[in-house]
Motif scaffolding. Structure first.
Motif, PDB file in Angstrom:
ATOM      1  N   TRP A  50      97.345 -63.150  50.789  1.00 11.24           N
ATOM      2  CA  TRP A  50      98.637 -62.739  50.238  1.00 11.24           C
ATOM      3  C   TRP A  50      99.779 -63.359  51.027  1.00 11.24           C
ATOM      4  CZ3 TRP A  50      99.230 -60.136  45.797  1.00 11.24           C
ATOM      5  CH2 TRP A  50      98.161 -59.398  45.307  1.00 11.24           C
ATOM      6  N   GLN A 238     102.200 -56.895  44.183  1.00 18.83           N
ATOM      7  CA  GLN A 238     101.977 -56.595  45.600  1.00 18.83           C
ATOM      8  C   GLN A 238     102.210 -55.123  45.900  1.00 18.83           C
ATOM      9  OE1 GLN A 238     104.348 -59.318  48.022  1.00 18.83           O
ATOM     10  NE2 GLN A 238     102.437 -60.178  48.784  1.00 18.83           N
ATOM     11  N   LEU A 242      99.158 -53.571  47.725  1.00 18.52           N
ATOM     12  CA  LEU A 242      99.318 -53.508  49.178  1.00 18.52           C
ATOM     13  C   LEU A 242     100.147 -52.324  49.653  1.00 18.52           C
ATOM     14  CD1 LEU A 242     100.052 -57.294  49.868  1.00 18.52           C
ATOM     15  CD2 LEU A 242      97.851 -56.116  49.998  1.00 18.52           C
ATOM     16  N   ASP A 246     103.611 -52.850  53.753  1.00 18.17           N
ATOM     17  CA  ASP A 246     102.854 -54.008  54.211  1.00 18.17           C
ATOM     18  C   ASP A 246     103.814 -55.154  54.522  1.00 18.17           C
ATOM     19  OD1 ASP A 246     101.205 -56.612  53.827  1.00 18.17           O
ATOM     20  OD2 ASP A 246      99.681 -55.034  53.898  1.00 18.17           O
ATOM     21  N   THR A 247     103.561 -55.861  55.620  1.00 14.78           N
ATOM     22  CA  THR A 247     104.464 -56.948  56.019  1.00 14.78           C
ATOM     23  C   THR A 247     104.498 -58.061  54.977  1.00 14.78           C
ATOM     24  OG1 THR A 247     102.660 -57.957  57.288  1.00 14.78           O
ATOM     25  CG2 THR A 247     104.172 -56.498  58.473  1.00 14.78           C
ATOM     26  N   ARG A 248     103.379 -58.263  54.271  1.00 16.99           N
ATOM     27  CA  ARG A 248     103.356 -59.296  53.235  1.00 16.99           C
ATOM     28  C   ARG A 248     104.250 -58.915  52.061  1.00 16.99           C
ATOM     29  NH1 ARG A 248      96.929 -59.079  53.077  1.00 16.99           N
ATOM     30  NH2 ARG A 248      97.546 -56.906  53.433  1.00 16.99           N
ATOM     31  N   ASN A 283     107.158 -50.678  61.274  1.00 15.09           N
ATOM     32  CA  ASN A 283     105.994 -51.175  62.008  1.00 15.09           C
ATOM     33  C   ASN A 283     106.245 -51.280  63.503  1.00 15.09           C
ATOM     34  OD1 ASN A 283     104.504 -51.407  59.639  1.00 15.09           O
ATOM     35  ND2 ASN A 283     105.191 -53.503  59.262  1.00 15.09           N
TER      36      ASN A 283
END
Length: 627
Positions: A50, A238, A242, A246-248, A283
């Protein structure tokens, strides 16, 4: 333009940093966003991640030590021909003795009758990737990929086939590398329809990649609205798979935010960029290059919205993160942006200090003749022009033009064109219209009809229309605006504020050419656009109302003219007060119309200029900005 990079698990992460709007070689001059597209060939969905580097990031340079298993990008805007990148091992000619007749290059071919062989599709797809990697014969690679699609269709038995999806992605990438963007779109649309999200992450990833690649392709042909719709669909995929922390997901938020900035949709961009920053905060990661890129984008958004203090705060934090990671050139680029913000705040001494600080770094790292140095000269020229030091301003302009005249090898021509446009604006403000026009003509020649640059070309032509109008060449002004507006319509900007302003200026050119009916139509369309984009009380909208009232009066539609002017006077009195000169002028115009309405038979013939918004040249000059 933006990029979708499908990265292999074993490949290195080519993450970089948000670049300066004037420092990087492919930066959109309106937004400071990098303008480059990449498509990567894919082996299979399961081998992809991703992970998506932002299109506002610097890309790491290829080197002989690069991972040979990682496929290179096969499409860039300014590199139409496929070529062999550094670090790629030459592909050996292969044989598969089970497949039949040979190609001229020594590999095996199958007859059309063999398309039902389940091994044929993967074999042809591999041959396609090998040709792409070698940079040889993209047309042959396209033929192989199209045959692979037929084979996957026959052997797939109607079930969702991710190999078919990957093959469609590769076909689209080849079409884009050949400049055939319209041919790429149907393949990508089909690739999005095949995967079923409920089948697992591989299907979701395949659909996500298709959405983002389709968005990139739309952006390449200037259809920003369609591009944003595709990116939004990818982001939603996404979100489902996710989650929002999520960082993505955060990286795609930034990606979409940058697209909104390019479309001048700053409120939407701010929301998405804030989501990305919240993910970093949640995070608890230390200041990273990714967070610095997000903060830099947020600073750009705040600056564009006029919140300069907030922009400074984000720029400073981004600069600290860049410095902590040893990114000297990026720190200098941020110093330029800080200087721009100080200039907007009229804090001229601090702006000069920031520019000079950046100039020292660029000269030492890039050389004294690099266009990046010229871009700082242009900033200093603009500053000195605004404080009335015209001699210093012209000196910096001349120094910048000297560097742009003899650019270093490998410098993108678009970077030179962007600098010429900026210098043209300075000469225009000095009323040196001939010189300003010549520079715009040079910039227009550089951009030519490059794909994805239609909005920029339209902006240049519109600014040329402004200058022609100021010079009294109304026919040339009309033609320039007409060409610009046709490009804006073709690129999908049918309802943008910029289009509305351009229509208004073209209407004024029509008035000067005594094409009153056409002028009224243009003013009416401009009014409908700006009412939606800015609202009925915005100064630009009121200016169009005033022009439309004058045109209606010239056409004999006196009651319509009176109705519009009554509204304009009422709003201006409420916003500006009854003693404001602008209010007095329009009250006088309204009084004249009301007087005539009471004495229709004795109506005097007056020039239309009497009823047009006062000082239209100033209105044009302030309104039209090159995209």
């Amino acid at each position: 333009m933006k990029e979708v990079v499908m990265m292999r698990n074993k490949g290195e992460d080519n993450e970089g940093n948000l670049v300066s709007e004037k420092e990087n070689d492919s930066v959109d001059r309106r937004t400071g966003i990098k303008d480059k597209t990449q498509f990567a060939s894919a082996k299979s969905v399961s081998s992809l991640q991703w992970k998506r580097p932002s299109h506002s990031h610097l890309e790491s340079e290829g080197s002989p030590k690069s991972n040979p298993n990682e496929r290179p990008p096969i499409d860039k805007r300014r590199e139409r021909n496929l070529r062999k990148p550094n670090g790629v091992i030459p592909i050996r000619k292969q044989k598969n003795f089970a497949l039949g007749v040979k190609f001229h290059n020594g590999t095996e071919d199958l007859l059309e009758a063999g398309l039902d062989n389940p091994d044929l599709g993967p074999f042809l797809l591999k041959q396609t990737r090998d040709l792409i990697s070698s940079g040889e014969n993209p047309q042959k690679a396209l033929e192989l990929a199209l045959r692979a699609v037929k084979s996957f269709e026959i052997t797939g038995n109607g079930k969702p086939n991710l190999d078919l999806v990957m093959c469609l992605h590769v076909i689209a990438a080849i079409y884009c590398s050949l400049g055939q963007y319209d041919e790429a779109i149907p393949s990508l649309e089909r690739s999005i329809e095949i995967p079923v999200i409920e089948e697992g992450q591989n299907h979701a990833l395949a659909k996500f990649v298709g959405c983002m690649q389709l968005g990139d392709t739309y952006a390449m042909i200037g259809q920003i609205e369609n591009s944003i719709l595709c990116y939004t669909a990818g982001l939603e995929i996404q979100r489902q798979v996710l989650g929002e922390m999520d960082t993505r997901f955060g990286e795609t938020c930034r990606y979409l935010a940058e697209a909104h900035v390019q479309a001048l949709q700053f409120d939407e961009a701010e929301k998405l960029c804030q989501m990305a920053l919240n993910i970093h905060k949640k995070n608890g990661t230390p200041a990273s290059l990714e967070e610095a890129a997000d903060r830099r984008l947020m600073a750009l958004i705040c600056d564009s919205k006029g919140d300069y203090e907030a922009a400074l705060e984000h720029y400073v934090l981004a600069g600290m993160a860049m410095a902590a990671n040893g990114q000297e050139i990026d720190v200098a680029s941020i110093d330029c942006s800080i200087g721009d913000t100080y200039l907007s705040l009229a804090r001229y001494d601090e702006a000069v200090f920031s520019y000079q600080k950046a100039l020292t770094v660029f000269k030492s790292t890039k050389g004294e003749n690099h266009p990046t140095v010229a871009s700082v000269f242009v900033r200093l020229a603009d500053l000195y022009n605004k404080v009335g030091k015209l001699r210093e301003s012209k000196s910096y302009c001349e120094n910048a033009l000297r560097l742009y005249a003899k650019p270093n090898p490998g410098i993108p021509s678009e970077e030179i064109a962007s600098g010429l446009i900026d210098i043209s604006a300075i000469f225009e403000s000095m009323n040196e219209l001939e010189q300003a026009l010549k520079l715009l003509q040079k910039a227009l020649k550089i951009y030519s009809n490059a794909p994805g640059q239609q909005s920029t070309i339209a902006g240049i032509e519109a600014q040329m229309g402004v200058i022609y109008y100021m010079m009294g060449n109304y026919s040339a002004s009309y033609n320039s605006f007409s060409s610009a507006i046709s490009k804006l319509r073709a690129s999908g900007e049918k309802k943008s504020a910029f289009l509305g302003i351009a229509l208004n200026q073209m209407g004024l050119a029509c008035v000067q050419r005594y094409a009153i009916g056409e002028a009224a139509e243009l003013f009416e369309e401009a009014r409908s656009i700006l009412e939606k984009e800015y609202g009925p009380c915005h100064p630009d909208t009121l200016g169009i109302y005033s022009n439309l009232a004058g045109t209606y009066d010239a056409m004999g539609r006196l009651e319509d003219a009176i109705e519009i002017l009554e509204y304009v006077v009422g709003v201006r009195e409420e916003k500006l007060g009854t003693a404001n000169p602008d209010v007095d002028d329009e009250k006088r115009r309204l009084t004249e119309l009301l007087t005539e309405a009471g004495r229709v038979r004795s109506r005097k013939s007056r020039s239309l200029q009497t009823f047009l918004d006062t000082n239209p040249q100033t209105t044009i000059n302030d309104a039209i900005k090159v995209l």
